[in-house]
Design a protein around this motif. Structure first.
Motif, PDB file in Angstrom:
ATOM      1  N   GLU A  73      -0.706   7.272   0.048  1.00 47.35           N
ATOM      2  CA  GLU A  73      -2.083   7.795  -0.063  1.00 47.35           C
ATOM      3  C   GLU A  73      -3.103   6.760   0.386  1.00 47.35           C
ATOM      4  OE1 GLU A  73      -3.262  10.913  -0.638  1.00 47.35           O
ATOM      5  OE2 GLU A  73      -1.131  11.415  -0.453  1.00 47.35           O
ATOM      6  N   GLU A  74      -2.857   5.488   0.076  1.00 52.62           N
ATOM      7  CA  GLU A  74      -3.774   4.425   0.507  1.00 52.62           C
ATOM      8  C   GLU A  74      -3.730   4.267   2.028  1.00 52.62           C
ATOM      9  OE1 GLU A  74      -3.694   1.274  -3.113  1.00 52.62           O
ATOM     10  OE2 GLU A  74      -1.769   1.826  -2.224  1.00 52.62           O
ATOM     11  N   LEU A  75      -2.533   4.330   2.595  1.00 52.46           N
ATOM     12  CA  LEU A  75      -2.414   4.242   4.056  1.00 52.46           C
ATOM     13  C   LEU A  75      -3.052   5.450   4.727  1.00 52.46           C
ATOM     14  CD1 LEU A  75       1.228   2.875   4.302  1.00 52.46           C
ATOM     15  CD2 LEU A  75      -0.888   1.622   4.796  1.00 52.46           C
ATOM     16  N   LYS A  76      -2.908   6.609   4.124  1.00 53.68           N
ATOM     17  CA  LYS A  76      -3.542   7.814   4.657  1.00 53.68           C
ATOM     18  C   LYS A  76      -5.058   7.675   4.641  1.00 53.68           C
ATOM     19  CE  LYS A  76      -3.827  12.815   3.962  1.00 53.68           C
ATOM     20  NZ  LYS A  76      -3.338  13.963   3.164  1.00 53.68           N
ATOM     21  N   GLY A  77      -5.605   7.162   3.537  1.00 53.39           N
ATOM     22  CA  GLY A  77      -7.050   6.974   3.440  1.00 53.39           C
ATOM     23  C   GLY A  77      -7.571   5.998   4.475  1.00 53.39           C
ATOM     24  N   ALA A  78      -6.841   4.889   4.666  1.00 53.84           N
ATOM     25  CA  ALA A  78      -7.252   3.905   5.668  1.00 53.84           C
ATOM     26  C   ALA A  78      -7.194   4.522   7.066  1.00 53.84           C
ATOM     27  CB  ALA A  78      -6.363   2.672   5.592  1.00 53.84           C
TER      28      ALA A  78
ATOM     29  N   LEU B 263       0.838  -1.192   0.000  1.00 50.50           N
ATOM     30  CA  LEU B 263       0.000   0.000   0.000  1.00 50.50           C
ATOM     31  C   LEU B 263       0.874   1.244   0.000  1.00 50.50           C
ATOM     32  CD1 LEU B 263      -2.677  -1.057   2.654  1.00 50.50           C
ATOM     33  CD2 LEU B 263      -2.961  -0.961   0.171  1.00 50.50           C
TER      34      LEU B 263
END
Length: 90
Positions: free
Chosen positions: A19-24, A16
């Motif tokens: 940005e994906e980790l931020k969204g999660a 990930l």
């Protein structure tokens, strides 16, 4: 307050991006705000196919409610009984 370690099986988690980790993280924090101050996310460790999260909460049930509401798996939840580190050996 009791502390728990949550194991989340998430194949490909280590791939990930930021940005994906931020969204999660944002999704998790939104649910935490809804549930109130009794549940706190301390931090998480992302590995290749799992994420290990440390939370403080009064019960395992509240952690499960967070997982369901946020849409994250909670494959196992274990209450931390003690913390040790190199200074424990002294």
């Amino acid at each position: 307050m009791p502390q728990f370690v949550i194991e989340r099986e998430m194949p490909g988690a280590g791939k990930l991006g930021p940005e994906e980790l931020k969204g999660a993280s944002q999704g998790s924090c939104n649910v935490l705000r809804e549930l109130g101050p009794e549940i706190q996310w301390v931090h998480s460790y992302v590995t290749d196919d799992k994420i290990y999260c440390v939370y403080r909460a009064p019960s395992e049930e509240l952690i499960r409610k967070h997982a369901v509401t946020a849409g994250f798996p909670a494959n196992s939840i274990a209450q931390v009984r003690a913390t040790i580190d190199p200074t424990t050996a002294e």
